[in-house]
Design a protein around this motif. Structure first.
Motif, short mmCIF file in Angstrom:
data_model
loop_
_atom_site.label_atom_id
_atom_site.label_comp_id
_atom_site.label_asym_id
_atom_site.label_seq_id
_atom_site.Cartn_x
_atom_site.Cartn_y
_atom_site.Cartn_z
N CYS A 151 1.02 -1.31 -0.15
CA CYS A 151 0.06 0.45 0.34
C CYS A 151 1.03 0.77 0.24
O CYS A 151 1.09 1.72 1.11
CB CYS A 151 -0.99 -0.30 1.34
SG CYS A 151 -2.42 0.86 0.94
N VAL A 153 2.32 4.77 -0.23
CA VAL A 153 1.75 6.32 0.05
C VAL A 153 2.47 7.25 -0.17
O VAL A 153 4.49 6.60 0.25
CB VAL A 153 0.65 5.89 1.25
CG1 VAL A 153 -0.42 5.38 1.33
CG2 VAL A 153 1.56 6.04 2.51
N VAL A 185 -5.42 -1.52 8.11
CA VAL A 185 -4.67 -1.28 6.93
C VAL A 185 -5.71 -1.02 5.28
O VAL A 185 -5.72 -2.32 5.32
CB VAL A 185 -3.58 -1.20 6.46
CG1 VAL A 185 -2.92 -0.43 5.30
CG2 VAL A 185 -2.90 -0.81 7.67
N ARG A 186 -6.38 0.43 5.70
CA ARG A 186 -7.21 -0.54 3.93
C ARG A 186 -6.72 1.11 3.01
O ARG A 186 -5.91 1.63 3.50
CB ARG A 186 -8.73 0.18 4.08
CG ARG A 186 -9.49 -0.24 5.09
CD ARG A 186 -10.52 -0.54 5.83
NE ARG A 186 -11.66 -1.56 6.08
CZ ARG A 186 -11.82 -0.77 7.73
NH1 ARG A 186 -11.53 0.45 8.00
NH2 ARG A 186 -12.45 -1.82 8.01
N CYS A 187 -7.19 0.27 1.89
CA CYS A 187 -5.97 0.88 0.99
C CYS A 187 -6.76 1.29 -0.27
O CYS A 187 -8.21 0.15 -0.83
CB CYS A 187 -5.18 0.62 -0.27
SG CYS A 187 -3.45 1.18 0.98
N ALA A 196 -5.59 6.28 1.89
CA ALA A 196 -5.17 5.03 2.68
C ALA A 196 -5.90 5.79 4.11
O ALA A 196 -6.18 6.26 4.38
CB ALA A 196 -3.17 4.59 2.85
N GLU A 197 -6.34 4.60 4.81
CA GLU A 197 -7.03 4.67 6.05
C GLU A 197 -6.31 3.60 6.87
O GLU A 197 -6.56 1.97 6.90
CB GLU A 197 -7.87 4.06 6.00
CG GLU A 197 -8.97 4.67 7.67
CD GLU A 197 -10.48 4.01 7.12
OE1 GLU A 197 -10.92 5.22 7.48
OE2 GLU A 197 -11.41 3.00 7.40
#
Length: 222
Positions: A151, A153, A185-187, A196-197
């Motif tokens: 992910c 960033v 972790v979310r993308c 991204a969170e």
């Protein structure tokens, strides 16, 4: 010479709401900037100087703890003494962490240390933070769920890791040791731009609703 100024400007309108004139007000901020610089230097110096006595206190506590083991017989008195020394060591660590936060926040606000944007794998960074916190609190259950790896960033790796560790420490500190801590972790790679969170959830006491508007204020405590 260059001089920092605060500019406020607005139009003057006639009866038909047509702008006929404009007023601009310039305010010299030199004195304010000098006071802010002095305050930042004072805070940085204080944070640096406080670390020396804290290091000495921590060293003496460790020395006392070793001496207690060799000089006192096993028993209730020894355990009480150890408990008090552990309490002192915990408070010393708290003060050391606070001085580090003070130094970092002062540098960031005074523009002496800007975030360094680089491409990092957020999934790996969060997983490393979870492992680091697990080592600090080995009895806690910390569950990590990563939806996408890598992910990627743009962020400051050091500061982002510091933020994750702060949130994990708070989650461990303000929840019961028998309850788990979950990190997600979310993308969204399908979107443009990429989002991204990172979500850190615990089953602790929570934050009272009246305090929620203030949680991003510097050094605010509930």
């Amino acid at each position: 010479r260059q001089c920092p100024m605060l500019l406020s400007a607005f139009p003057l309108r006639a009866a038909r709401e047509d702008a006929t004139h404009a007023i601009a007000i310039f305010e010299d901020l030199s004195g304010l900037m000098e006071r802010e610089l002095f305050k930042d230097e004072l805070l940085l110096t204080t944070a640096h100087d406080v670390r020396n006595p804290l290091t000495l206190i921590s060293s003496h506590v460790q020395l006392l703890e070793r001496n207690l083991t060799t000089e006192l017989p096993p028993g209730q008195f020894l355990e009480r003494a150890r408990g008090r020394l552990n309490a002192i060591q915990t408070q010393v660590q708290e003060l050391t962490e606070l001085t580090s936060q003070l130094s970092l926040l002062t540098r960031l606000q005074s523009a002496q240390q800007r975030p360094i944007a680089e491409t990092i794998n957020l999934a790996r960074l969060v997983q490393r933070a979870v492992i680091d916190q697990q080592m600090l609190t080995p009895r806690r259950t910390i569950e990590a769920l990563v939806e996408y790896d890598p992910c990627l960033v743009q962020a400051d790796q050091k500061q982002l890791h510091y933020i994750c560790m702060s949130l994990l420490k708070n989650a461990a500190r303000y929840s019961h040791p028998s309850t788990p801590i979950s990190v997600t972790v979310r993308c969204t790679p399908a979107r443009t731009p990429l989002w991204a969170e990172v979500s850190i959830r615990d089953e602790g006491i929570g934050i009272p609703r009246p305090s929620l508007p203030h949680i991003f204020e510097r050094f605010y405590h509930v």
